[in-house]
Design a protein around this motif. Sequence first.
Motif, PDB file in Angstrom:
ATOM      1  N   ILE A 528      32.825  44.306  12.747  1.00 17.30           N
ATOM      2  CA  ILE A 528      32.741  42.844  12.635  1.00 17.30           C
ATOM      3  C   ILE A 528      32.359  42.195  13.970  1.00 17.30           C
ATOM      4  O   ILE A 528      31.502  41.323  14.025  1.00 17.30           O
ATOM      5  CB  ILE A 528      34.122  42.272  12.168  1.00 17.30           C
ATOM      6  CG1 ILE A 528      34.535  42.852  10.817  1.00 17.30           C
ATOM      7  CG2 ILE A 528      34.095  40.748  12.120  1.00 17.30           C
ATOM      8  CD1 ILE A 528      33.723  42.409   9.641  1.00 17.30           C
ATOM      9  N   HIS A 567      29.846  36.080   3.308  1.00 16.98           N
ATOM     10  CA  HIS A 567      30.592  37.316   3.619  1.00 16.98           C
ATOM     11  C   HIS A 567      32.095  37.114   3.437  1.00 16.98           C
ATOM     12  O   HIS A 567      32.588  35.992   3.461  1.00 16.98           O
ATOM     13  CB  HIS A 567      30.288  37.716   5.075  1.00 16.98           C
ATOM     14  CG  HIS A 567      30.619  39.146   5.392  1.00 16.98           C
ATOM     15  ND1 HIS A 567      31.874  39.534   5.766  1.00 16.98           N
ATOM     16  CD2 HIS A 567      29.854  40.263   5.392  1.00 16.98           C
ATOM     17  CE1 HIS A 567      31.883  40.845   5.991  1.00 16.98           C
ATOM     18  NE2 HIS A 567      30.660  41.313   5.765  1.00 16.98           N
ATOM     19  N   SER A 568      32.817  38.217   3.290  1.00 17.49           N
ATOM     20  CA  SER A 568      34.269  38.081   3.067  1.00 17.49           C
ATOM     21  C   SER A 568      35.009  37.778   4.374  1.00 17.49           C
ATOM     22  O   SER A 568      36.153  37.371   4.366  1.00 17.49           O
ATOM     23  CB  SER A 568      34.816  39.378   2.470  1.00 17.49           C
ATOM     24  OG  SER A 568      34.498  40.457   3.340  1.00 17.49           O
ATOM     25  N   HIS A 569      34.341  37.973   5.514  1.00 15.36           N
ATOM     26  CA  HIS A 569      35.028  37.778   6.790  1.00 15.36           C
ATOM     27  C   HIS A 569      34.680  36.424   7.389  1.00 15.36           C
ATOM     28  O   HIS A 569      33.523  36.114   7.632  1.00 15.36           O
ATOM     29  CB  HIS A 569      34.625  38.893   7.759  1.00 15.36           C
ATOM     30  CG  HIS A 569      35.719  39.212   8.724  1.00 15.36           C
ATOM     31  ND1 HIS A 569      36.036  38.374   9.754  1.00 15.36           N
ATOM     32  CD2 HIS A 569      36.591  40.261   8.798  1.00 15.36           C
ATOM     33  CE1 HIS A 569      37.050  38.890  10.437  1.00 15.36           C
ATOM     34  NE2 HIS A 569      37.406  40.047   9.874  1.00 15.36           N
ATOM     35  N   LYS A 571      34.993  35.088  10.343  1.00 16.22           N
ATOM     36  CA  LYS A 571      34.289  35.079  11.641  1.00 16.22           C
ATOM     37  C   LYS A 571      32.779  35.145  11.436  1.00 16.22           C
ATOM     38  O   LYS A 571      32.005  34.470  12.127  1.00 16.22           O
ATOM     39  CB  LYS A 571      34.705  36.295  12.469  1.00 16.22           C
ATOM     40  CG  LYS A 571      35.970  36.111  13.271  1.00 16.22           C
ATOM     41  CD  LYS A 571      36.192  37.360  14.124  1.00 16.22           C
ATOM     42  CE  LYS A 571      37.313  37.161  15.123  1.00 16.22           C
ATOM     43  NZ  LYS A 571      37.554  38.386  15.896  1.00 16.22           N
TER      44      LYS A 571
END
Length: 631
Positions: A528, A567-569, A571
């Motif tokens: 990430i 996206h799932s993240h 950040k």
Amino acid sequence: MKNAVIGNNKQKANLIVLGAVPRLLYLLQQETSSTELKTECAVVLGSLAMGTENNVKSLLDCHIIPALLQGLLSPDLKFIEACLRCLRTIFTSPVTPEELLYTDATVIPHLMALLSRSRYTQEYICQIFSHCCKGPDHQTILFNHGAVQNIAHLLTSVSYKVRMQALKCFSVLAFENPQVSMTLVNVLVDGELLPQIFVKMLQRDKPIEMQLTSAKCLTYMCRAGAIRTDDNCIVLKTLPCLVRMCSKERLLEERVEGAETLAYLIEPDVELQRIASITDHLIAMLADYFKYPSSVSAITDIKRLDHDLKHAHELRQAAFKLYASLGANDEDIRKKIIETENMMDRIVTGLSESSVKVRLAAVRCLHSLSRSVQQLRTSFQDHAVWKPLMKVLQNAPDEILVVASSMLCNLLLEFSPSKEPILESGAVELLCGLTQSENPALRVNGIWALMNMAFQAEQKIKADILRSLSTEQLFRLLSDSDLNVLMKTLGLLRNLLSTRPHIDKIMSTHGKQIMQAVTLILEGEHNIEVKEQTLCILANIADGTTAKELIMTNDDILQKIKYYMGHSHVKLQLAAMFCISNLIWNEEEGSQERQDKLRDMGIVDILHKLSQSPDSNLCDKAKMALQQYLA
């Protein structure tokens, strides 16, 4: 022969030249020789070994070790002791390879069995073990053959020499070895735990050598995680004992060993650093390490004086090491160290000493002090520390380069006044050179220092960096197998691509390659943090005036930004949002066409979705972006 060679190196050499060694070894191994004769042979050989290193080499060349080890199988105790005494003398010589003790697997268990025979076998065998135990492999062999159980009870022997050699054994067994250290904590000797026995041995009424060695045992067990750093036996016993060893009443060797062991004990623990720094005026006491080496009481001994003058550099090395540990974390301690008389001058002098060890310790000490923002702005500037540091970096061994380049990273931070002169003295070429090193630590430091150098720098410096590094090398670093190198290279790119005119200038010359690199990383298997840094670089490019077009005309990249918005993240979503915001910003030329193109791609629908996000930061950014469409 025995009486001729005792204490006479010239006679020893004569006998060796005349070929006495093979003859003595022959008699030692003859079945027909009487035990008395064999014992006398072993004694003479032992005396020859007591001479110079060349004598020991001659004995080794005649394969003396297998012959003496064979002798240990004899039933006669006097002969065994004579063989062990000779083996002890040979193994304690620096020219003897330790491995010779381990070549035959039956030797160690046999030596363990001989430990119970007499106080002499105990003393010599422990001495052989403590000299031949170098590194984890040897520790494991001795440990697996029951060294801990067989040697522990010797700590209560009536013989001081046996107690001392047993103690030395435990210090080499425990060093950086959690398995041994965890075992030692629970060993009982006559109903008392080993750590308690060690504590008794470091009391002031015990001989200095014993105090020092038991302090080492407790230090090593603590560093290996077997004793807590806040345990009383460390805070109230071991640490004060080691500080006492640094006083100028002690002999040079004791002061060196005391300071180096203390440096090792407190290195990872800020609380111990604080306690040590206020124990017995330690910081001022260490300043004496740079003065006349001998204590006044020892000056009467002219041999001692000569010895101390030859070894004074060891004192300086030990002091630098301990200062580095003391100042590793605490700002106030660093200030105290730097305010100690002429300290900065001493360190700067240390950087150009002939001894590699002193240079390394001085660089470590400086590196430790350079973690302080205030010192970088003041003392480091007053003493122009960067000058000798740049000199050290010219052709030093790797271990010095790693520490010196780490320190250079700190001197190149944007608030450090040394940044300008360092740049003028050719640092860019030097650092670009480091990025090509085989050693990953040097590659990281080289690129890290360049990253700090490029932060908020003027266009000329950035151009210099790009020219010296070359785009080929930049892209090689972007595919480096070391994650730290990759992260710092992305950091460098991000710092190079900041402020609009710079972004446009760099992208006009290197745009195609940079976009290729960004694409590769976003497609690759990276974590990430790496992808977030890469999207931030894209956001910087999107902030350029002409550079924007490189993104707008690249459908592949636009699709990737869209993908990361969903996206799932969080950040990564935020980083992708920055790219979009910079592309659609209203006040800028061509914003309408860009907004239309992105709307057709479905970006607006995603923004509506994100404006409902539970993450407040993401939600705000999405709403702000949508306002650009409404305005």
